[in-house]
Enzyme design. Structure first.
Site, PDB file in Angstrom:
ATOM      1  N   GLY A 374     -30.636 -31.364  58.034  1.00  0.00           N
ATOM      2  CA  GLY A 374     -31.044 -30.326  57.103  1.00  0.00           C
ATOM      3  C   GLY A 374     -29.911 -29.369  56.819  1.00  0.00           C
ATOM      4  N   PRO A 375     -30.099 -28.485  55.839  1.00  0.00           N
ATOM      5  CG  PRO A 375     -31.068 -27.040  54.288  1.00  0.00           C
ATOM      6  CD  PRO A 375     -31.306 -28.309  55.018  1.00  0.00           C
ATOM      7  N   GLY A 377     -28.255 -23.258  58.719  1.00  0.00           N
ATOM      8  CA  GLY A 377     -29.138 -22.098  58.814  1.00  0.00           C
ATOM      9  C   GLY A 377     -30.603 -22.467  58.880  1.00  0.00           C
ATOM     10  N   GLY A 378     -30.881 -23.760  59.065  1.00  0.00           N
ATOM     11  CA  GLY A 378     -32.274 -24.193  59.109  1.00  0.00           C
ATOM     12  C   GLY A 378     -32.942 -23.996  60.449  1.00  0.00           C
ATOM     13  CB  THR A 381     -27.708 -24.427  66.526  1.00  0.00           C
ATOM     14  OG1 THR A 381     -26.886 -25.329  65.774  1.00  0.00           O
ATOM     15  CG2 THR A 381     -26.971 -24.025  67.781  1.00  0.00           C
ATOM     16  CD  GLU A 504     -23.525 -31.028  62.934  1.00  0.00           C
ATOM     17  OE1 GLU A 504     -22.951 -32.100  62.729  1.00  0.00           O
ATOM     18  OE2 GLU A 504     -24.241 -30.468  62.101  1.00  0.00           O
TER      19      GLU A 504
END
Length: 618
Positions: A374-375, A377-378, A381, A504
């Site tokens: 997803g983008p 800031g979703g 993390t 990531e």
């Protein structure tokens, strides 16, 4: 008056509490202070001996026994003073070591949220500068409080006995000096408190810049950081100058009071001597006792200046020690507990901020791979941080099997997790130390080699001159990104976790390093419940479950094919990647790791059909 007295006691309370909690050796302190007091009492006898000597004005009148007694007194005073200084220093060092030990333990058990709100340099300042101020007070100035009081009270008592009229002259001057010195002491407290805050801030700036010096240099930000550092230096200079001004007023005032008293005593005493009311020896003794009042007054002034600094330091230390800790104990151990990991209605927001996660629910089956995409800031993390229990959810539950993970002890839960992040942080030390970091068991060299081989790290480690004993430098700067990643994977293999979290893990690598790391990750993921945050299609395309997150909510969940068909934003995500770099897609076809397969004898399945379908469908 009562209000200011109460305020003063309240200000001293944190300092006294801190001293009591450090559990000092009261016996040692008592001996040290007693020896200082003995030394002071001996010094009170000397002026009387001088008086007799001056009045007799003949060495013949002094017996050998008296000389021996005085010599013994001087020697005893010197020895007692020396031992007292050593014991006080020893007690001060022990106390500050105990305090630093408490702080260090506290820093290690504070939650991640604490470090979000407090800069590292400020914590370092608590450990070094503030504890150093308290040590200086204990080891260098504490004795002066007791000895000073004894010296002043004893000297005044003897002076009243010698000549009460001349002693009363002293009391006309001493209160005047106190009226000046007390307000100056308050000013010193404010200045020292401000200086400690500024020192902590300056230390934080230095730590931040020096730890990221490569970023500073690559960004050409030397001038900007110099200006920021210079601002801190100038602020410290300002506080230092203000402190110097107060000291410049205190020392001359004490000297002025002493000289004024000396002139008054000599003038008035000389008149008394000429009229026969006072002997010359008594006048000399009076002057010597006056010195024994003024000198301790100077020491007491220094003591109260230092205690103002210690009050500010102890307030910050107490504040740190009172911060809420992570709770490591739990009702039971997580080891041995089986079942899926369930996230139920999870919501979370950082301090004074809006919700980052809002009613997130999904399940991860044992041995399966779940990818979160997803983008930016979703909340991906943040979700990882909640799974690691760096933060507690505001609402909702995370379960292992049918048990909430909050019931497990924190240590046992985190032992189940292997974490490989984008940065792959390493600590200064050798490769071997980093591979075994955090393990509570001995690791054989063979076991280490096997883990390194599975992580495809053995080749470059063996090629290094010192092999596993090679120093990696601060934060692993002597190694490349791919090498650091492979060491992190080998470290995770040695932990043998049941749950694997990949954040990531390959996004910052070049294609060659990524291919090797992907192979290492496929070895690591076998048989483990895996959750991945990823932007690259090759990393997620074979996952049993893909979760698409936007603005803290799950907007899509399913397999790669299902999301391509039903989720517009995921389809755009896949299409953009495939169309922007067709060459990369060809590499993915050839190199994509096979994450898991329930349908083949090897336990792996080919990624190619899915990628092929995704190209044609998009």
């Amino acid at each position: 008056m009562k209000k200011s007295e109460s305020k003063r006691k309240m200000a001293l309370k944190p300092f006294i509490t801190l001293l009591r909690e450090t559990k000092p050796s009261y016996g040692l302190l008592a001996i040290a202070i007693a020896l200082s007091m003995i030394s002071t009492l001996v010094s009170l006898v000397i002026p009387m001996f001088t008086k007799n000597l001056v009045d007799g004005f003949s060495l013949a009148s002094v017996s050998k026994l008296q000389i021996a007694g005085i010599a013994a007194a001087f020697i005893a005073q010197t020895i007692a003073g020396g031992i007292s200084i050593y014991l006080l220093n020893y007690a001060g060092q022990k106390m500050v070591a105990g305090l630093r030990d408490r702080l260090w333990r506290k820093f290690l058990v504070l939650p991640v949220a604490y470090y979000n709100d407090n800069r590292t340099g400020e914590s370092v300042s608590r450990m070094t500068n503030d504890t150093g101020i308290i040590k200086t007070l204990i080891s260098e100035h504490l004795a002066s409080l007791f000895t000073g009081v004894i010296s002043i009270v004893g000297s005044i008592s003897v002076l009243l006995f010698l000549n009460w009229k001349m002693t009363l002259v002293l009391f006309t001057v001493l209160p005047l000096s106190a009226l000046i010195l007390v307000p100056l002491g308050r000013q010193m407290y404010k200045i020292s408190k401000g200086m400690q805050d500024e020192t902590a801030s300056f230390t934080a700036t230095l730590s931040g810049v020096l730890s990221e010096i490569r970023l500073v240099k690559s960004s050409g930000a030397e001038k900007k950081e110099y200006e920021a550092g210079k601002t801190g230096i100038m602020n410290l200079l300002s506080f230092g100058i203000r402190e110097g001004k107060i000291s410049a007023m205190i020392s001359p005032l004490v000297s002025f009071v002493f000289m004024m008293l000396l002139v008054v005593i000599i003038g008035y005493g000389g008149m008394q001597v000429s009229s026969g009311v006072l002997t010359a020896g008594e006048l000399v003794a009076f002057i010597l006792y006056l010195i024994q009042i003024i000198m301790p007054l100077t020491q007491l002034t220094t003591f109260f200046t230092q205690i103002q600094k210690a009050k500010g330091a102890s307030e910050r230390i107490i504040e740190t020690l009172a911060a809420e800790e992570e709770v490591y104990e739990g009702q039971e151990e997580a080891n041995g507990t089986e079942g899926p990991i369930s996230v139920e209605g999870l919501s979370f927001g950082y301090k004074n901020g809006k919700k980052v996660l809002n009613d997130v629910s999904f399940q991860m089956l044992p041995g399966q791979v779940t990818a979160i995409v997803g983008p930016s800031g979703g909340g991906k993390t943040t979700l990882f941080s909640l799974l690691e229990r760096f933060y507690e959810p505001q609402s909702g539950l995370i379960k292992l099997g049918d048990k909430p993970v909050s019931t497990f002890s924190l240590r046992s839960w985190r032992k189940l997790i292997g974490y490989v992040s984008q940065e792959s942080p390493l600590l200064a030390g050798t490769i071997a130390e980093n591979l075994t970091y955090g393990l509570d068991r001995d690791v054989s060299r063979e076991e280490m080699h096997a883990a390194a081989a599975m992580a495809y790290a053995d080749g470059f480690i063996d090629a290094l001159p010192e092999g596993y004993n090679t120093d990696v430098g601060e934060r692993g700067v002597k190694l490349s990104g791919g090498q650091r990643q492979r060491i992190a994977i080998a470290r995770a293999l040695l932990r043998n976790p049941k749950i694997l979290m990949l954040d990531e893990a390959t996004s910052s690598l070049d294609s060659q390093s990524e291919a090797v790391v992907q192979k290492a990750l496929s070895n690591l993921m076998k048989g483990r419940t895996t959750i991945i945050i990823a932007h690259r299609l090759a990393t997620v395309v074979n996952a049993e479950q893909i979760i698409f997150m936007e603005k803290g909510q799950i907007t899509g969940m399913g397999s790669h094919e299902e999301l391509l068909e039903n989720h517009e934003l995921y389809r755009e995500f896949a299409t953009q990647q495939l169309q922007m770099n067709n060459l990369e897609v060809q590499d993915i076809k050839e190199e994509a790791p096979v994450l898991h397969d329930k349908n083949t004898s090897s336990g792996r399945r080919s990624a190619h059909p899915r990628i092929g379908r995704s190209i044609s469908e998009s």
